[in-house]
Design a protein around this motif. Structure first.
Motif, PDB file in Angstrom:
ATOM      1  N   GLU A 289     -35.321  53.541 109.399  1.00 27.56           N
ATOM      2  CA  GLU A 289     -35.407  55.450 109.760  1.00 27.56           C
ATOM      3  C   GLU A 289     -36.152  55.555 111.057  1.00 27.56           C
ATOM      4  O   GLU A 289     -37.181  54.761 110.934  1.00 27.56           O
ATOM      5  N   PHE A 290     -35.103  56.185 111.852  1.00 24.12           N
ATOM      6  CA  PHE A 290     -35.739  56.425 113.357  1.00 24.12           C
ATOM      7  C   PHE A 290     -35.259  57.436 113.978  1.00 24.12           C
ATOM      8  O   PHE A 290     -34.110  58.122 113.628  1.00 24.12           O
TER       9      PHE A 290
ATOM     10  N   VAL B 172     -39.151  52.949 110.303  1.00 23.14           N
ATOM     11  CA  VAL B 172     -40.046  52.942 109.325  1.00 23.14           C
ATOM     12  C   VAL B 172     -38.939  52.054 108.536  1.00 23.14           C
ATOM     13  O   VAL B 172     -37.314  52.661 108.398  1.00 23.14           O
ATOM     14  N   VAL B 173     -39.120  51.062 108.021  1.00 25.52           N
ATOM     15  CA  VAL B 173     -38.293  50.405 106.509  1.00 25.52           C
ATOM     16  C   VAL B 173     -38.252  50.117 105.737  1.00 25.52           C
ATOM     17  O   VAL B 173     -39.291  50.997 105.093  1.00 25.52           O
ATOM     18  N   HIS B 174     -37.195  51.028 104.904  1.00 28.64           N
ATOM     19  CA  HIS B 174     -36.443  51.207 103.613  1.00 28.64           C
ATOM     20  C   HIS B 174     -36.437  50.660 102.928  1.00 28.64           C
ATOM     21  O   HIS B 174     -35.329  49.584 103.029  1.00 28.64           O
ATOM     22  N   ALA B 175     -37.101  49.679 101.504  1.00 23.26           N
ATOM     23  CA  ALA B 175     -36.346  49.263 100.621  1.00 23.26           C
ATOM     24  C   ALA B 175     -36.416  49.455  99.459  1.00 23.26           C
ATOM     25  O   ALA B 175     -37.220  50.206  98.762  1.00 23.26           O
ATOM     26  N   ALA B 176     -35.361  49.036  99.168  1.00 21.94           N
ATOM     27  CA  ALA B 176     -34.520  49.341  98.629  1.00 21.94           C
ATOM     28  C   ALA B 176     -35.129  48.934  96.488  1.00 21.94           C
ATOM     29  O   ALA B 176     -35.811  49.367  95.458  1.00 21.94           O
ATOM     30  N   GLU B 177     -35.366  47.877  96.090  1.00 20.25           N
ATOM     31  CA  GLU B 177     -35.802  46.677  95.580  1.00 20.25           C
ATOM     32  C   GLU B 177     -36.821  46.084  96.547  1.00 20.25           C
ATOM     33  O   GLU B 177     -36.678  44.373  96.373  1.00 20.25           O
TER      34      GLU B 177
ATOM     35  N   ARG C  56     -45.326  65.455 116.503  1.00 24.97           N
ATOM     36  CA  ARG C  56     -44.184  64.295 116.219  1.00 24.97           C
ATOM     37  C   ARG C  56     -44.106  64.175 114.625  1.00 24.97           C
ATOM     38  O   ARG C  56     -44.002  63.670 113.936  1.00 24.97           O
ATOM     39  N   GLU C  57     -42.384  64.465 114.782  1.00 28.21           N
ATOM     40  CA  GLU C  57     -42.003  64.977 113.188  1.00 28.21           C
ATOM     41  C   GLU C  57     -41.538  63.899 112.238  1.00 28.21           C
ATOM     42  O   GLU C  57     -40.013  63.654 113.394  1.00 28.21           O
ATOM     43  N   GLY C  58     -41.732  62.975 111.797  1.00 25.64           N
ATOM     44  CA  GLY C  58     -41.422  61.636 111.945  1.00 25.64           C
ATOM     45  C   GLY C  58     -40.885  60.889 112.895  1.00 25.64           C
ATOM     46  O   GLY C  58     -42.157  60.368 113.390  1.00 25.64           O
ATOM     47  N   ALA C  59     -40.893  59.614 112.168  1.00 28.41           N
ATOM     48  CA  ALA C  59     -40.534  58.315 113.068  1.00 28.41           C
ATOM     49  C   ALA C  59     -39.708  58.506 114.452  1.00 28.41           C
ATOM     50  O   ALA C  59     -38.871  58.944 114.535  1.00 28.41           O
ATOM     51  N   GLY C  60     -39.321  58.111 115.496  1.00 29.09           N
ATOM     52  CA  GLY C  60     -39.306  58.040 117.038  1.00 29.09           C
ATOM     53  C   GLY C  60     -39.709  57.884 117.494  1.00 29.09           C
ATOM     54  O   GLY C  60     -41.166  56.847 117.774  1.00 29.09           O
ATOM     55  N   MET C  61     -40.275  57.909 119.142  1.00 31.47           N
ATOM     56  CA  MET C  61     -41.143  57.755 119.972  1.00 31.47           C
ATOM     57  C   MET C  61     -41.831  58.588 121.243  1.00 31.47           C
ATOM     58  O   MET C  61     -41.015  59.735 121.135  1.00 31.47           O
ATOM     59  N   SER C  62     -42.721  59.061 121.105  1.00 30.83           N
ATOM     60  CA  SER C  62     -43.742  59.423 122.014  1.00 30.83           C
ATOM     61  C   SER C  62     -44.411  58.841 123.215  1.00 30.83           C
ATOM     62  O   SER C  62     -44.634  57.414 122.867  1.00 30.83           O
TER      63      SER C  62
END
Length: 243
Positions: free
Chosen positions: A14-15, A109-114, A155-161
């Motif tokens: 997520e980015f 952000v890295v999301h892992a399902a399992e 900043r809202e959520g993942a991204g750059m600043s």
């Protein structure tokens, strides 16, 4: 890419409001070029981070030569410094990766399902104060960090600043640059003593690198959070030097 499109993927990145699926058997690349291309920053490696599955284990690797990344679980309980050439297993349901290239700080952000590990309850002492990863900060030290980390926290959520310079952060607080740099020295020395990497460096790179590294660590370790931002607009205190 919508959540519906990625919900069945074993790993997603997520980015900046977008989600990118990571497919088994492929290598997901982050850099100026790749699956997540941050092409406008010449300070960033052409290929910096990769994510791939090897022998059933998802790995995050730093394939760059100069830059490092801070990797933490969603609760800020576990933090690692991913240096060039290093790699880490992605074992948490949510893993945050923070890195800086030039004056720009990125968060993905890295999301892992399992995931291999699930979130656990954070231990707290009888007085309600957590003892995991906490660093005691004075009021002036905390607002100094907030002034540097403000763009990331707002900043809202993942991204750059884009991080402010020391002069801009000092002006935000109504401080002299001398006072701001003294507080910055004190905080970096404190973190260096407890083993936080990147708080010191060569004579030519120290001033810039410690500032961006401090923000990376402060965000990852939850030394400051969005809830602390009102302190910036509050009275910063009198001229007393509380270190």
């Amino acid at each position: 890419m919508t959540d519906a499109q990625t919900k069945d993927e074993p790993v997603t990145v997520e980015f900046a409001g977008e989600r990118f699926p990571v497919h088994p058997g492929s290598v997901f690349t982050v850099g100026r070029e790749g699956d997540l291309a941050l092409e406008d920053n010449l300070f960033l490696h052409r290929h910096f981070l990769t994510i791939q599955c090897q022998d059933g284990l998802w790995l995050l690797s730093n394939v760059g030569s100069r830059l490092a990344a801070t990797v933490t679980d969603s609760g800020g309980r576990v933090q690692a410094w991913l240096a060039p050439g290093a790699r880490l297993p992605l074992v948490f349901e949510t893993t945050t990766v923070i890195f800086s290239a030039g004056p720009t700080t990125y968060e993905l952000v890295v999301h892992a399902a399992e995931p291999a590990f699930r979130e656990t309850v954070r231990f707290e002492e009888d007085d309600g104060q957590s003892t995991i990863g906490d660093v005691p900060l004075t009021h002036s030290q905390r607002v100094m960090i907030l002034a540097l980390a403000e763009p990331v926290l707002r900043r809202e959520g993942a991204g750059m600043s884009e991080l402010p310079t020391s002069a801009q952060a000092a002006q935000r607080l109504g401080w002299t640059l001398t006072r701001f740099n003294r507080k910055l020295d004190n905080v970096c020395d404190k973190l260096d003593r407890i083993g936080v990497p990147g708080m010191r460096g060569g004579a030519r790179s120290y001033a810039t690198n410690r500032r961006v590294r401090l923000v990376e660590h402060a965000i990852a370790a939850r030394l400051v959070t969005r809830e602390d931002l009102p302190l910036l607009d509050a009275e910063a205190g009198d001229d007393e030097d509380d270190a």
